[in-house]
Design an enzyme around this catalytic site. Structure first.
Site, PDB file in Angstrom:
ATOM      1  N   CYS A 320       0.806  -1.226   0.000  1.00 51.20           N
ATOM      2  CA  CYS A 320       0.000   0.000   0.000  1.00 51.20           C
ATOM      3  C   CYS A 320       0.835   1.271   0.000  1.00 51.20           C
ATOM      4  O   CYS A 320       0.719   2.112   0.889  1.00 51.20           O
ATOM      5  CB  CYS A 320      -0.901  -0.006   1.230  1.00 51.20           C
ATOM      6  SG  CYS A 320       0.064  -0.131   2.733  1.00 51.20           S
ATOM      7  N   GLU A 321       1.757   1.391  -0.964  1.00 47.51           N
ATOM      8  CA  GLU A 321       2.561   2.605  -1.108  1.00 47.51           C
ATOM      9  C   GLU A 321       2.829   2.802  -2.586  1.00 47.51           C
ATOM     10  O   GLU A 321       3.101   1.821  -3.290  1.00 47.51           O
ATOM     11  CB  GLU A 321       3.954   2.447  -0.480  1.00 47.51           C
ATOM     12  CG  GLU A 321       3.982   2.260   0.975  1.00 47.51           C
ATOM     13  CD  GLU A 321       5.331   2.669   1.558  1.00 47.51           C
ATOM     14  OE1 GLU A 321       6.145   3.285   0.855  1.00 47.51           O
ATOM     15  OE2 GLU A 321       5.541   2.348   2.729  1.00 47.51           O
ATOM     16  N   TYR A 349      21.360  -7.975  -1.633  1.00 47.24           N
ATOM     17  CA  TYR A 349      20.480  -6.947  -1.070  1.00 47.24           C
ATOM     18  C   TYR A 349      19.038  -7.143  -1.539  1.00 47.24           C
ATOM     19  O   TYR A 349      18.304  -6.186  -1.753  1.00 47.24           O
ATOM     20  CB  TYR A 349      21.024  -5.540  -1.378  1.00 47.24           C
ATOM     21  CG  TYR A 349      22.477  -5.412  -0.969  1.00 47.24           C
ATOM     22  CD1 TYR A 349      22.829  -5.460   0.378  1.00 47.24           C
ATOM     23  CD2 TYR A 349      23.496  -5.312  -1.909  1.00 47.24           C
ATOM     24  CE1 TYR A 349      24.158  -5.401   0.768  1.00 47.24           C
ATOM     25  CE2 TYR A 349      24.833  -5.252  -1.530  1.00 47.24           C
ATOM     26  CZ  TYR A 349      25.154  -5.304  -0.190  1.00 47.24           C
ATOM     27  OH  TYR A 349      26.477  -5.254   0.199  1.00 47.24           O
TER      28      TYR A 349
HETATM   29  N1  LLP Z   1      32.206  -4.186   3.645  1.00 46.32           N
HETATM   30  C1  LLP Z   1      31.512  -3.257   4.334  1.00 46.32           C
HETATM   31  C2  LLP Z   1      32.092  -2.696   5.554  1.00 46.32           C
HETATM   32  C3  LLP Z   1      30.241  -2.857   3.876  1.00 46.32           C
HETATM   33  O1  LLP Z   1      29.562  -1.933   4.561  1.00 46.32           O
HETATM   34  C4  LLP Z   1      29.716  -3.429   2.695  1.00 46.32           C
HETATM   35  C5  LLP Z   1      28.390  -3.033   2.190  1.00 46.32           C
HETATM   36  C6  LLP Z   1      30.475  -4.412   2.018  1.00 46.32           C
HETATM   37  C7  LLP Z   1      31.720  -4.751   2.511  1.00 46.32           C
HETATM   38  C8  LLP Z   1      29.994  -5.087   0.763  1.00 46.32           C
HETATM   39  O2  LLP Z   1      29.855  -4.204  -0.289  1.00 46.32           O
HETATM   40  P1  LLP Z   1      29.484  -4.737  -1.764  1.00 46.32           P
HETATM   41  O3  LLP Z   1      30.676  -5.509  -2.281  1.00 46.32           O
HETATM   42  O4  LLP Z   1      28.291  -5.599  -1.649  1.00 46.32           O
HETATM   43  O5  LLP Z   1      29.223  -3.498  -2.516  1.00 46.32           O
HETATM   44  N2  LLP Z   1      21.646  -2.125   0.368  1.00 46.32           N
HETATM   45  C9  LLP Z   1      22.461  -1.450  -0.624  1.00 46.32           C
HETATM   46  C10 LLP Z   1      23.929  -1.762  -0.465  1.00 46.32           C
HETATM   47  C11 LLP Z   1      24.471  -1.446   0.905  1.00 46.32           C
HETATM   48  C12 LLP Z   1      25.920  -1.847   1.066  1.00 46.32           C
HETATM   49  C13 LLP Z   1      26.337  -1.760   2.491  1.00 46.32           C
HETATM   50  N3  LLP Z   1      27.696  -2.141   2.773  1.00 46.32           N
HETATM   51  C14 LLP Z   1      21.954  -1.798  -2.022  1.00 46.32           C
HETATM   52  O6  LLP Z   1      20.990  -2.540  -2.138  1.00 46.32           O
HETATM   53  O7  LLP Z   1      22.489  -1.292  -3.016  1.00 46.32           O
END
Ligand code: LLP
Length: 390
Positions: A320-321, A349
């Site tokens: 509902c958004e 994610y």
């Molecule tokens: N290391 C740290 C300290 C982090 O905070 C993160 C992600 C990673 C590694 C991994 O990063 P990656 O390789 O996955 O980019 N929810 C958001 C993404 C948030 C990421 C948070 N930190 C999205 O859906 O795009």
């Protein structure tokens, strides 16, 4: 299995882990899979089976890592607001590194380690003040964000730590954001901690590793330009190599993102007064919040395309958004109620950011392995949802 269902490819999980690992093969390194990207036990176990280590961001992720079979010395623990209980757990387990984010946290770790008569392995998270060039909600390396400490503060803290009887400084850490598609900020961030390590070594403070975090972006849109693992390695290794220190990486999205899709079913079709066609599916922001939260793009296709002219439409969920949109201004082959659609690149994610908003149960999760598949997380039931309530 019904819908909505998250579907993962075991082959792709393995393939992507190994592509990244191979790109860094010429230098001593450990891939600490960022559990936050996809914390489903079967996925995390797959990362361990592939030879990975773990990056945990909460007490819950530490416990998950242990249950997936990682030993404490394979876990790095990051997080901007670690609680007392989480620190006690990390210190007493003896994790490979607690990435400390502030002087206050350093004091708390020292006190806890003293109480437990042990020496905690600590790294310092540096905020290198670089712009990751990604969405503001997921860029973390600028000085205005809550993450880490400035270079000046970090030097002071390392020097301080080296004096503490219950702390051992083992590394420096940076993570400047996620979904990064440009090599320059990655090079700058790695160079910041590499330079610091060299300066510290000259002062007699020798580290064990440099942790450059995660952040490598993937192509969500067709033709989107992203860095290959080889380009990533070429961006960071030249600045890390002179230190001779072991490299720690924390990849999440790059490994699991493309290895997952979300299957949904069309539940209704309607044309609004302004002529806009809505394709309403049974997956929504409760199953995949990225489009609502970041305006993110995910490819959406009909699983079995029907013949006929493509239709312009918005693909939306049942929540509902108005923000509950999966794809805006898309083109799909003609669709009918009951058809299956696939939302791509949801392996990172996706399920981890699910919620029970509108009392919607968590979707089922399935792992495909060659020609067979198995349920790795069954669909949540209403009873599951209510089991903690009085
Ligand atoms: N290391 C740290 C300290 C982090 O905070 C993160 C992600 C990673 C590694 C991994 O990063 P990656 O390789 O996955 O980019 N929810 C958001 C993404 C948030 C990421 C948070 N930190 C999205 O859906 O795009």
């Amino acid at each position: 299995m019904g819908t909505p269902t998250h579907v993962y490819s075991r082959a792709l999980l393995r393939e992507r882990y190994s592509a990244l690992d191979t790109a860094f093969a010429g230098y001593p390194h450990d891939l600490h899979y960022a559990i936050k990207a996809n914390a489903t036990l079967a996925v995390v176990r797959e990362m361990r089976a592939a030879g990975g280590h773990a990056d945990a961001n909460s007490g819950g992720e530490i416990e998950l890592a242990l249950r997936a079979g990682f030993s404490p010395d394979q876990i790095v623990f990051t997080g901007v607001g670690k609680t007392h209980d989480e620190l006690v757990r990390a210190v007493t387990l003896g994790v490979k590194a607690i990435n400390a984010e502030s002087p206050g946290e350093m004091e708390r770790i020292q006190a806890i380690a003293a109480t437990h008569n042990t020496v905690a392995r600590v790294a310092v998270r540096v905020n290198p003040d670089v712009d990751a060039g990604s969405h503001p909600n997921i860029s973390t390396g600028h000085k205005t964000t809550k993450f880490g400490m400035s270079v000046v503060q970090a030097y002071a803290m390392v020097t301080e730590m080296a004096q503490r009887p219950n702390l051992r400084v083992v590394g420096l850490h940076v993570h400047i954001g996620s979904q990064i598609t440009d090599s320059l900020p990655l090079t700058q961030a790695a160079a910041t901690i590499a330079t610091m390590a060299t300066t510290l070594a000259a002062q007699g403070i020798t580290l064990e590793h440099l942790d450059i975090g995660g952040g490598l972006g993937i192509a969500y849109e067709p033709g989107q330009r992203v860095l290959s693992p080889e380009e990533y390695a070429a961006a960071v290794l030249p600045v890390v190599r002179p230190t001779g220190l072991r490299l720690v990486l924390e990849p999440g999205r790059w490994i699991t993102g493309p290895a997952g899709v979300l299957l949904a079913r069309v539940v209704d079709l309607k044309t609004q007064a302004d002529g806009r066609l809505f394709v309403i599916v049974d997956a929504g922001m409760t199953d995949l919040i990225r489009p609502a939260l970041y305006g993110a793009w995910h490819e959406i296709e009909a699983v079995i395309p029907r013949d006929g002219a493509a239709v312009d439409c918005d693909i939306v969920g049942p929540v509902c958004e108005t923000s509950d949109t999966i794809g805006k201004q898309r083109s799909l082959p003609p669709v009918a109620v009951g058809d299956l659609v696939v939302v791509r690149d949801t392996g990172a994610y996706g399920s981890v950011m699910a919620s029970n908003y509108n009392r919607r149960p968590f979707a089922a999760e399935v792992m495909v392995d060659g020609r067979s598949w198995r349920v790795v997380r069954r669909r949540q039931t209403v009873d599951d949802m209510l089991q903690w309530e009085a």
